[in-house]
Design a protein around this motif. Structure first.
Motif, PDB file in Angstrom:
ATOM      1  N   VAL A   1      91.040  -3.284 -57.532  1.00  0.00           N
ATOM      2  CA  VAL A   1      90.774  -4.312 -56.525  1.00  0.00           C
ATOM      3  C   VAL A   1      90.889  -3.832 -55.088  1.00  0.00           C
ATOM      4  CG1 VAL A   1      91.099  -6.450 -57.784  1.00  0.00           C
ATOM      5  CG2 VAL A   1      93.091  -5.212 -56.974  1.00  0.00           C
ATOM      6  N   MET A   2      91.773  -2.897 -54.845  1.00  0.00           N
ATOM      7  CA  MET A   2      91.921  -2.432 -53.468  1.00  0.00           C
ATOM      8  C   MET A   2      90.685  -1.628 -53.046  1.00  0.00           C
ATOM      9  SD  MET A   2      95.046  -3.471 -52.391  1.00  0.00           S
ATOM     10  CE  MET A   2      94.283  -4.998 -52.846  1.00  0.00           C
ATOM     11  N   GLU A   3      90.187  -0.799 -53.968  1.00  0.00           N
ATOM     12  CA  GLU A   3      88.956  -0.041 -53.679  1.00  0.00           C
ATOM     13  C   GLU A   3      87.772  -0.997 -53.502  1.00  0.00           C
ATOM     14  OE1 GLU A   3      88.422   2.995 -56.704  1.00  0.00           O
ATOM     15  OE2 GLU A   3      90.556   3.458 -56.634  1.00  0.00           O
ATOM     16  N   MET A   4      87.727  -1.991 -54.371  1.00  0.00           N
ATOM     17  CA  MET A   4      86.657  -2.988 -54.293  1.00  0.00           C
ATOM     18  C   MET A   4      86.679  -3.688 -52.928  1.00  0.00           C
ATOM     19  SD  MET A   4      86.454  -6.566 -56.304  1.00  0.00           S
ATOM     20  CE  MET A   4      87.600  -7.227 -55.100  1.00  0.00           C
ATOM     21  N   ALA A   5      87.884  -4.049 -52.478  1.00  0.00           N
ATOM     22  CA  ALA A   5      88.003  -4.747 -51.193  1.00  0.00           C
ATOM     23  C   ALA A   5      87.506  -3.868 -50.041  1.00  0.00           C
ATOM     24  CB  ALA A   5      89.458  -5.160 -50.949  1.00  0.00           C
ATOM     25  N   LEU A   6      87.824  -2.581 -50.107  1.00  0.00           N
ATOM     26  CA  LEU A   6      87.364  -1.671 -49.044  1.00  0.00           C
ATOM     27  C   LEU A   6      85.844  -1.605 -49.006  1.00  0.00           C
ATOM     28  CD1 LEU A   6      89.791   1.409 -49.268  1.00  0.00           C
ATOM     29  CD2 LEU A   6      89.751  -0.383 -47.530  1.00  0.00           C
TER      30      LEU A   6
ATOM     31  N   PHE B   1     106.813  -0.161 -62.813  1.00  0.00           N
ATOM     32  CA  PHE B   1     106.339  -0.085 -61.427  1.00  0.00           C
ATOM     33  C   PHE B   1     107.220   0.858 -60.611  1.00  0.00           C
ATOM     34  CE2 PHE B   1     104.110  -4.102 -62.457  1.00  0.00           C
ATOM     35  CZ  PHE B   1     102.837  -3.696 -62.083  1.00  0.00           C
ATOM     36  N   LYS B   2     108.539   0.779 -60.839  1.00  0.00           N
ATOM     37  CA  LYS B   2     109.437   1.660 -60.070  1.00  0.00           C
ATOM     38  C   LYS B   2     109.079   3.125 -60.313  1.00  0.00           C
ATOM     39  CE  LYS B   2     113.229  -1.500 -59.758  1.00  0.00           C
ATOM     40  NZ  LYS B   2     114.129  -2.129 -60.688  1.00  0.00           N
ATOM     41  N   GLU B   3     108.694   3.442 -61.534  1.00  0.00           N
ATOM     42  CA  GLU B   3     108.349   4.835 -61.857  1.00  0.00           C
ATOM     43  C   GLU B   3     106.983   5.242 -61.315  1.00  0.00           C
ATOM     44  OE1 GLU B   3     108.579   5.532 -66.099  1.00  0.00           O
ATOM     45  OE2 GLU B   3     110.628   4.742 -66.052  1.00  0.00           O
ATOM     46  N   ASN B   4     106.064   4.291 -61.203  1.00  0.00           N
ATOM     47  CA  ASN B   4     104.677   4.648 -60.908  1.00  0.00           C
ATOM     48  C   ASN B   4     104.202   4.397 -59.472  1.00  0.00           C
ATOM     49  OD1 ASN B   4     103.195   5.529 -63.541  1.00  0.00           O
ATOM     50  ND2 ASN B   4     104.542   3.846 -64.156  1.00  0.00           N
ATOM     51  N   LEU B   5     104.895   3.529 -58.733  1.00  0.00           N
ATOM     52  CA  LEU B   5     104.372   3.180 -57.406  1.00  0.00           C
ATOM     53  C   LEU B   5     104.723   4.221 -56.341  1.00  0.00           C
ATOM     54  CD1 LEU B   5     105.040  -0.690 -57.224  1.00  0.00           C
ATOM     55  CD2 LEU B   5     102.840   0.475 -57.497  1.00  0.00           C
ATOM     56  N   VAL B   6     103.776   4.453 -55.454  1.00  0.00           N
ATOM     57  CA  VAL B   6     103.993   5.363 -54.322  1.00  0.00           C
ATOM     58  C   VAL B   6     103.982   4.522 -53.047  1.00  0.00           C
ATOM     59  CG1 VAL B   6     102.947   7.258 -52.991  1.00  0.00           C
ATOM     60  CG2 VAL B   6     102.801   7.250 -55.504  1.00  0.00           C
ATOM     61  N   LYS B   7     105.044   4.666 -52.244  1.00  0.00           N
ATOM     62  CA  LYS B   7     105.097   3.898 -50.988  1.00  0.00           C
ATOM     63  C   LYS B   7     104.361   4.662 -49.895  1.00  0.00           C
ATOM     64  CE  LYS B   7     108.723   1.507 -49.347  1.00  0.00           C
ATOM     65  NZ  LYS B   7     109.379   0.234 -49.452  1.00  0.00           N
ATOM     66  N   LEU B   8     103.411   4.016 -49.241  1.00  0.00           N
ATOM     67  CA  LEU B   8     102.650   4.718 -48.196  1.00  0.00           C
ATOM     68  C   LEU B   8     103.539   5.107 -47.020  1.00  0.00           C
ATOM     69  CD1 LEU B   8      99.322   2.686 -48.236  1.00  0.00           C
ATOM     70  CD2 LEU B   8      99.739   4.986 -49.127  1.00  0.00           C
ATOM     71  N   SER B   9     104.637   4.373 -46.821  1.00  0.00           N
ATOM     72  CA  SER B   9     105.542   4.739 -45.722  1.00  0.00           C
ATOM     73  C   SER B   9     106.209   6.087 -45.996  1.00  0.00           C
ATOM     74  CB  SER B   9     106.589   3.641 -45.494  1.00  0.00           C
ATOM     75  OG  SER B   9     107.231   3.341 -46.711  1.00  0.00           O
ATOM     76  N   ASP B  10     106.177   6.537 -47.272  1.00  0.00           N
ATOM     77  CA  ASP B  10     106.732   7.858 -47.603  1.00  0.00           C
ATOM     78  C   ASP B  10     105.671   8.967 -47.535  1.00  0.00           C
ATOM     79  OD1 ASP B  10     109.153   6.688 -48.110  1.00  0.00           O
ATOM     80  OD2 ASP B  10     108.810   6.488 -50.280  1.00  0.00           O
ATOM     81  N   VAL B  11     104.407   8.574 -47.341  1.00  0.00           N
ATOM     82  CA  VAL B  11     103.330   9.577 -47.288  1.00  0.00           C
ATOM     83  C   VAL B  11     103.191  10.050 -45.840  1.00  0.00           C
ATOM     84  CG1 VAL B  11     100.847   9.995 -47.635  1.00  0.00           C
ATOM     85  CG2 VAL B  11     102.100   8.510 -49.229  1.00  0.00           C
ATOM     86  N   GLU B  12     103.380  11.338 -45.631  1.00  0.00           N
ATOM     87  CA  GLU B  12     103.402  11.874 -44.266  1.00  0.00           C
ATOM     88  C   GLU B  12     102.080  11.611 -43.526  1.00  0.00           C
ATOM     89  OE1 GLU B  12     104.378  16.042 -42.174  1.00  0.00           O
ATOM     90  OE2 GLU B  12     105.000  15.859 -44.273  1.00  0.00           O
ATOM     91  N   SER B  13     102.185  11.111 -42.340  1.00  0.00           N
ATOM     92  CA  SER B  13     101.080  10.822 -41.417  1.00  0.00           C
ATOM     93  C   SER B  13      99.925  10.019 -42.047  1.00  0.00           C
ATOM     94  CB  SER B  13     100.555  12.120 -40.787  1.00  0.00           C
ATOM     95  OG  SER B  13      99.941  12.933 -41.759  1.00  0.00           O
ATOM     96  N   TYR B  14     100.270   9.086 -42.938  1.00  0.00           N
ATOM     97  CA  TYR B  14      99.215   8.218 -43.495  1.00  0.00           C
ATOM     98  C   TYR B  14      98.675   7.317 -42.380  1.00  0.00           C
ATOM     99  CZ  TYR B  14      96.588   4.957 -46.281  1.00  0.00           C
ATOM    100  OH  TYR B  14      95.545   4.206 -46.785  1.00  0.00           O
TER     101      TYR B  14
ATOM    102  N   ASN C   1      95.828   8.047 -56.490  1.00  0.00           N
ATOM    103  CA  ASN C   1      97.054   7.456 -57.044  1.00  0.00           C
ATOM    104  C   ASN C   1      96.770   6.295 -58.007  1.00  0.00           C
ATOM    105  OD1 ASN C   1      99.426   8.799 -55.521  1.00  0.00           O
ATOM    106  ND2 ASN C   1      97.919   8.350 -53.917  1.00  0.00           N
ATOM    107  N   ARG C   2      95.591   6.258 -58.579  1.00  0.00           N
ATOM    108  CA  ARG C   2      95.182   5.204 -59.527  1.00  0.00           C
ATOM    109  C   ARG C   2      95.436   3.797 -58.955  1.00  0.00           C
ATOM    110  NH1 ARG C   2      98.683   5.592 -64.190  1.00  0.00           N
ATOM    111  NH2 ARG C   2     100.144   6.524 -62.750  1.00  0.00           N
ATOM    112  N   GLY C   3      95.339   3.691 -57.636  1.00  0.00           N
ATOM    113  CA  GLY C   3      95.536   2.385 -56.988  1.00  0.00           C
ATOM    114  C   GLY C   3      96.987   1.956 -56.911  1.00  0.00           C
TER     115      GLY C   3
END
Ligand SMILES: Cc1ncc(C[n+]2csc(CCOP(=O)(O)OP(=O)(O)O)c2C)c(N)n1
Ligand code: SF4
Length: 288
Positions: A154-159, A211-224, A239-241
């Motif tokens: 859905v996020m890709e679809m929205a973009l 979810f705790k194991e699979n989610l990536v926080k964008l605030s942890d991704v350098e210079s996103y 990241n498979r969404g």
């Protein structure tokens, strides 16, 4: 000035203990207070589903509509009273199955509504069938041998549909979710916030631990950079969404209200109808 407590009412939610939707309700109440709203400045419109009950649990204007139709109603409310902050809400079945057409068109219309989807990757209210967000192989009552359909990204679809505000969160992360709802309300245009909100009763795969194991926080991704659409799409695909945070925002594009010709400066709901009381009562009785 209102606090989040002013957005509470006396109705006790009948969600199952542990349902992710409780935190979404709390986040909406906190965000509304944090942006300085009073209860009579907010309308919460919802569709049908366990998640759809949310409009009855918040002290604000509320409209519990029909399945998949929260967005047409929410857009009508916004057009009739542009001074109201309008939140539309519901489940992934509501918004991405029966209501998907409305979702796509509200996105490309860029009307100033904040749409919060409680995504539990299943139909909760109807007791556990696959939704368009269920993964391949997911076993439910409607797919006893495992789903053979791929899940909608859905996020890709929205973009690709031209969204100007795309965000995702996890219901346990009250701080991030509240901040994203605040940003969505402040965004001048349509904002889509997909919230992973686990169904503890029917979805035994996509659990809190999963979810705790699979989610990536964008605030942890350098210079996103959430203003770069290419980066947003690439990050989602890599990241498979399964990312949370502000994925993309376009602050340049004007909203529907800013572009529509002749849109009144004052809310339509306050305009003089120029009809007599008898004519008004006649009109109302036609719909009763
Ligand atoms: C027009 C129509 N079709 C089907 C239904 C039955 N129905 C009610 S809720 C629902 C799906 C619920 O799943 P979701 O929208 O994801 O919300 P959840 O209950 O998981 O929060 C369905 C199919 C309905 N109420 N109306
Ligand atoms: S059935 Fe699932 S979605 Fe519905 S209230 Fe219970 S936990 Fe929440």
């Amino acid at each position: 000035m209102a606090t989040f407590k002013d957005f509470r009412n006396s109705v006790k939610p009948n969600w199952c203990p542990g349902c992710g939707d409780f935190s979404v309700q709390a986040a909406i109440q906190r965000a509304a207070a944090n942006v300085g709203l009073e209860p009579d400045q907010l309308a919460v419109v919802s569709g049908i589903g366990c998640s759809g009950r949310i409009s009855g649990y918040i002290n604000a204007y509320g409209f519990h509509g029909i399945h998949g139709r929260s967005l047409p109603i929410a857009q009508g409310v916004k057009m009739a009273n542009k001074d109201l902050t309008v939140i539309a809400s519901g489940g992934d079945g509501d918004g991405f199955a029966i209501g998907l057409g409305h979702t796509i068109h509200a996105i490309r219309r860029n009307i100033d509504v904040t749409y919060i989807v409680m995504d539990n990757q299943i139909y909760g209210l109807t007791k556990g069938q696959t939704s368009p967000r269920s993964d391949v192989g997911f076993k439910t009552k409607s797919t006893p041998q495992g789903s053979i359909e791929s899940a909608l990204n859905v996020m890709e679809m929205a973009l690709t549909a031209g969204a100007t505000f795309v965000a995702q969160s996890f219901s346990t992360d009250l701080k991030e979710l509240t901040a994203l709802i605040e940003a969505g309300i402040n965004h001048k245009g349509f904002s889509l916030i997909n919230v992973f909100s686990p169904c503890v009763t029917y979805n035994k795969v996509n659990t809190y631990d999963w979810f705790k194991e699979n989610l990536v926080k964008l605030s942890d991704v350098e210079s996103y950079d959430p203003h770069n659409k290419m980066t947003a799409m690439k990050t989602l695909m890599e990241n498979r969404g399964l990312v949370t945070g502000l994925i993309y925002q376009n602050t340049e594009q004007k909203s529907y209200q800013e572009l529509i010709t002749g849109y009144s400066e004052s809310p339509l709901s306050e305009s003089d109808l120029n009809i007599s009381e008898d004519q008004f009562n006649g009109l109302v009785s036609e719909f009763m």
